[in-house]
Design a protein around this motif. Structure first.
Motif, mmCIF file in Angstrom:
data_model
loop_
_atom_site.group_PDB
_atom_site.id
_atom_site.type_symbol
_atom_site.label_atom_id
_atom_site.label_comp_id
_atom_site.label_asym_id
_atom_site.label_seq_id
_atom_site.Cartn_x
_atom_site.Cartn_y
_atom_site.Cartn_z
ATOM 1 N N LEU A 2 -10.878 -14.167 -15.261
ATOM 2 C CA LEU A 2 -10.435 -14.428 -13.892
ATOM 3 C C LEU A 2 -8.957 -14.115 -13.719
ATOM 4 O O LEU A 2 -8.531 -13.585 -12.686
ATOM 5 N N GLY A 3 -8.163 -14.447 -14.743
ATOM 6 C CA GLY A 3 -6.742 -14.132 -14.682
ATOM 7 C C GLY A 3 -6.489 -12.633 -14.609
ATOM 8 O O GLY A 3 -5.658 -12.165 -13.818
ATOM 9 N N LYS A 4 -7.223 -11.874 -15.397
ATOM 10 C CA LYS A 4 -7.066 -10.421 -15.371
ATOM 11 C C LYS A 4 -7.513 -9.839 -14.030
ATOM 12 O O LYS A 4 -6.886 -8.892 -13.511
ATOM 13 N N GLU A 5 -8.575 -10.403 -13.464
ATOM 14 C CA GLU A 5 -9.036 -9.918 -12.155
ATOM 15 C C GLU A 5 -8.019 -10.241 -11.061
ATOM 16 O O GLU A 5 -7.820 -9.442 -10.137
ATOM 17 N N SER A 6 -7.348 -11.389 -11.166
ATOM 18 C CA SER A 6 -6.306 -11.736 -10.196
ATOM 19 C C SER A 6 -5.184 -10.706 -10.240
ATOM 20 O O SER A 6 -4.750 -10.180 -9.200
ATOM 21 N N ARG A 7 -4.714 -10.411 -11.440
ATOM 22 C CA ARG A 7 -3.611 -9.455 -11.575
ATOM 23 C C ARG A 7 -4.038 -8.060 -11.135
ATOM 24 O O ARG A 7 -3.264 -7.344 -10.463
ATOM 25 N N ALA A 8 -5.239 -7.663 -11.484
ATOM 26 C CA ALA A 8 -5.711 -6.330 -11.099
ATOM 27 C C ALA A 8 -5.786 -6.196 -9.580
ATOM 28 O O ALA A 8 -5.417 -5.153 -9.013
ATOM 29 N N LEU A 9 -6.254 -7.245 -8.903
ATOM 30 C CA LEU A 9 -6.303 -7.203 -7.443
ATOM 31 C C LEU A 9 -4.899 -7.094 -6.863
ATOM 32 O O LEU A 9 -4.659 -6.307 -5.933
ATOM 33 N N ALA A 10 -3.964 -7.865 -7.409
ATOM 34 C CA ALA A 10 -2.578 -7.791 -6.930
ATOM 35 C C ALA A 10 -2.021 -6.385 -7.090
ATOM 36 O O ALA A 10 -1.351 -5.865 -6.191
ATOM 37 N N GLU A 11 -2.301 -5.758 -8.206
ATOM 38 C CA GLU A 11 -1.777 -4.409 -8.438
ATOM 39 C C GLU A 11 -2.393 -3.400 -7.479
ATOM 40 O O GLU A 11 -1.739 -2.414 -7.100
ATOM 41 N N ARG A 12 -3.633 -3.639 -7.053
ATOM 42 C CA ARG A 12 -4.262 -2.732 -6.076
ATOM 43 C C ARG A 12 -3.717 -2.958 -4.667
ATOM 44 O O ARG A 12 -3.559 -2.006 -3.903
ATOM 45 N N GLU A 13 -3.450 -4.209 -4.320
ATOM 46 C CA GLU A 13 -3.157 -4.554 -2.931
ATOM 47 C C GLU A 13 -1.671 -4.546 -2.581
ATOM 48 O O GLU A 13 -1.323 -4.340 -1.420
ATOM 49 N N PHE A 14 -0.802 -4.809 -3.566
ATOM 50 C CA PHE A 14 0.600 -5.077 -3.245
ATOM 51 C C PHE A 14 1.492 -3.886 -3.570
ATOM 52 O O PHE A 14 2.466 -3.993 -4.321
ATOM 53 N N ALA A 15 1.204 -2.743 -2.989
ATOM 54 C CA ALA A 15 1.991 -1.536 -3.231
ATOM 55 C C ALA A 15 3.237 -1.562 -2.342
ATOM 56 O O ALA A 15 3.155 -1.351 -1.126
ATOM 57 N N LEU A 16 4.404 -1.796 -2.923
ATOM 58 C CA LEU A 16 5.641 -1.918 -2.160
ATOM 59 C C LEU A 16 5.988 -0.626 -1.431
ATOM 60 O O LEU A 16 6.431 -0.667 -0.278
ATOM 61 N N GLU A 17 5.781 0.506 -2.059
ATOM 62 C CA GLU A 17 6.201 1.771 -1.457
ATOM 63 C C GLU A 17 5.528 1.996 -0.110
ATOM 64 O O GLU A 17 6.160 2.407 0.863
ATOM 65 N N THR A 18 4.236 1.721 -0.035
ATOM 66 C CA THR A 18 3.504 1.910 1.218
ATOM 67 C C THR A 18 4.003 0.951 2.290
ATOM 68 O O THR A 18 4.254 1.349 3.438
ATOM 69 N N CYS A 19 4.144 -0.329 1.939
ATOM 70 C CA CYS A 19 4.611 -1.320 2.913
ATOM 71 C C CYS A 19 6.012 -0.979 3.408
ATOM 72 O O CYS A 19 6.300 -1.050 4.611
ATOM 73 N N ALA A 20 6.900 -0.609 2.470
ATOM 74 C CA ALA A 20 8.284 -0.296 2.855
ATOM 75 C C ALA A 20 8.332 0.901 3.790
ATOM 76 O O ALA A 20 9.113 0.926 4.751
ATOM 77 N N SER A 21 7.504 1.889 3.543
ATOM 78 C CA SER A 21 7.487 3.073 4.412
ATOM 79 C C SER A 21 7.041 2.707 5.827
ATOM 80 O O SER A 21 7.574 3.217 6.816
ATOM 81 N N ARG A 22 6.067 1.814 5.930
ATOM 82 C CA ARG A 22 5.598 1.408 7.255
ATOM 83 C C ARG A 22 6.692 0.642 8.002
ATOM 84 O O ARG A 22 6.921 0.861 9.201
ATOM 85 N N PHE A 23 7.388 -0.269 7.311
ATOM 86 C CA PHE A 23 8.488 -0.984 7.952
ATOM 87 C C PHE A 23 9.615 -0.027 8.333
ATOM 88 O O PHE A 23 10.212 -0.148 9.413
ATOM 89 N N GLU A 24 9.914 0.903 7.456
ATOM 90 C CA GLU A 24 10.973 1.879 7.733
ATOM 91 C C GLU A 24 10.658 2.664 8.997
ATOM 92 O O GLU A 24 11.530 2.866 9.861
ATOM 93 N N ASP A 25 9.420 3.093 9.139
ATOM 94 C CA ASP A 25 9.015 3.848 10.334
ATOM 95 C C ASP A 25 9.118 2.987 11.595
ATOM 96 O O ASP A 25 9.554 3.459 12.652
ATOM 97 N N ILE A 26 8.702 1.720 11.497
ATOM 98 C CA ILE A 26 8.754 0.827 12.665
ATOM 99 C C ILE A 26 10.205 0.589 13.089
ATOM 100 O O ILE A 26 10.548 0.672 14.275
#
Length: 401
Positions: A365-389
């Motif tokens: 369960l711990g490994k699945e938690s971390r794996a989900l975080a690594e899939r969902e929490f991509a800073l580069e994508t989020c930062a680009s969206r904020f930068e554009d806004i």
């Protein structure tokens, strides 16, 4: 761009966004409120172009003295307005502001014709109505109307709005502001909160090595019903799976937890908020991490602690509404979600007991938690969206796009 980011709470991922924007060549001032007591992120500058600033220095908020708190938050809004005048940003991004602070800031930004973006983390009027309905503070019915009007007015002044879940869109449709809304779910900093061994320096210091623990770390108000944590530990003890309840928190829930644990004979380790650099060890010291969320806040609040828990790579128990975005993340990670009420604690205790008695399952369960975080929490994508806004609203002068 010259950007002022004000995150009233001082949470980790907002500071991470400011660092990333500075790395991309923008000049960023990241402002927080020291008067608001909570777990803070890394609020020290280590990136060229980024500077940290504060409001509320020396102020002690009286959260339960509502009239006095209104005055304090209005004055904090004036402090933020003065900070905006000094910094003269091209654009501002405002997050987690209490409504009085938000209204004052919105008025001043409008007069200065500085465009700004509301990063909408909670719908305040919904929380206040739930307080009134629960008779926690009946005067909150009137406050919900007044604060709701202020929140709506402020949203209409913003040049852009970022919300953290699709459920917020309906509110903005009612307010007439949905045309400038973008949905960007919250995240947590993967590089700052990483899995650590269960036995670590922090757990050893607090006598938690070799002790089964259920841990809660983060903001905990009375409306969260913190006594559920004690009663969960009591259920586990009665089922033959005794645990140490570890709660890391400062605030009104502390004496309630202490008294409830003493009355029910529950082993409790109660600690104040810890330095942010120790957070991976703090979370790593929990065999199971717990999130509490009030039923009325289900659609309009996403507890950021859930995201940090996933980064830490631990099994997580959610006592929260099933339709909350964080609840959906926990289920994707294989963890469990139960309603935040007394009747559900027996089932929750069964799940926790099964995880505690099966180390292989807990590790998975711990490994699945971390794996989900690594899939969902991509800073580069989020930062680009904020930068554009932020780039997109410059030139609107704070008026409607």
């Amino acid at each position: 761009m010259r950007i002022l980011v004000h995150d009233y709470s001082g949470h980790p991922f907002q500071a991470q966004l400011s660092r990333e924007l500075a790395r991309r060549g923008h000049e960023v001032v990241h402002s927080t409120c020291t008067a608001y007591v909570s777990g803070k992120g890394d609020l020290a500058s280590n990136v060229p172009g980024l500077r940290f600033a504060t409001i509320g220095d020396g102020v002690r908020l009286r959260k339960q003295a509502y009239v006095r708190r209104l005055g304090q938050e209005t004055r904090l809004g004036v402090q933020l307005a003065r900070q905006v005048r000094r910094e003269k940003p091209d654009v501002a991004l405002l997050s987690n502001l209490p409504v009085p602070v938000l209204v004052v800031a919105a008025a001043v930004l409008g007069r200065l014709r500085i465009p700004w973006v509301l990063w909408h983390q909670d719908v305040t009027a919904v929380a206040l109505r739930s307080f009134a309905a629960a008779d926690v503070a009946p005067s909150m019915g009137l406050a919900a109307k007044v604060f709701g009007a202020g929140e709506k007015w402020s949203a209409r002044q913003a040049a852009g709005i970022v919300v953290i879940a699709d459920s917020f869109v309906r509110v903005h449709e009612e307010w007439g502001t949905a045309d400038k809304v973008t949905v960007i779910p919250n995240w947590a900093p993967l590089d700052e909160i990483a899995p650590v061994p269960r036995a670590n320096a922090w757990s050893a210091r607090h006598g938690l090595d070799g002790v089964r623990t259920v841990l809660y770390s983060g903001t905990l108000g009375l409306k969260h019903n913190p006594a559920l944590l004690v009663r969960l530990a009591e259920r586990l003890r009665d089922r033959g799976s005794p645990v140490r309840l570890v709660v890391v928190n400062d605030g009104p829930a502390v004496p309630l937890l202490r008294d409830a644990a003493a009355a029910r004979g529950v082993e409790l380790t109660l600690l104040p908020f810890q330095p942010y650099e120790r957070l991976p060890e703090v979370l790593g010291s929990g065999d199971v991490l717990v999130v509490l969320l009030d039923p009325d806040a289900g659609r309009f609040s996403v507890p950021s602690k859930t995201l940090s828990y996933l980064c830490a790579g631990r099994p997580v128990l959610g006592l929260m509404p099933a339709d909350n975005l964080a609840a959906r993340l926990l289920r994707q990670a294989g963890s469990a979600v139960f309603p935040p009420r007394e009747q559900a604690l027996d089932d929750a205790a069964v799940w926790v007991g099964e995880v505690l008695s099966d180390p292989a399952r807990a590790e998975r369960l711990g490994k699945e938690s971390r794996a989900l975080a690594e899939r969902e929490f991509a800073l580069e994508t989020c930062a680009s969206r904020f930068e554009d806004i932020l780039a997109g609203v410059i030139g609107t002068g704070g008026s409607h796009p």
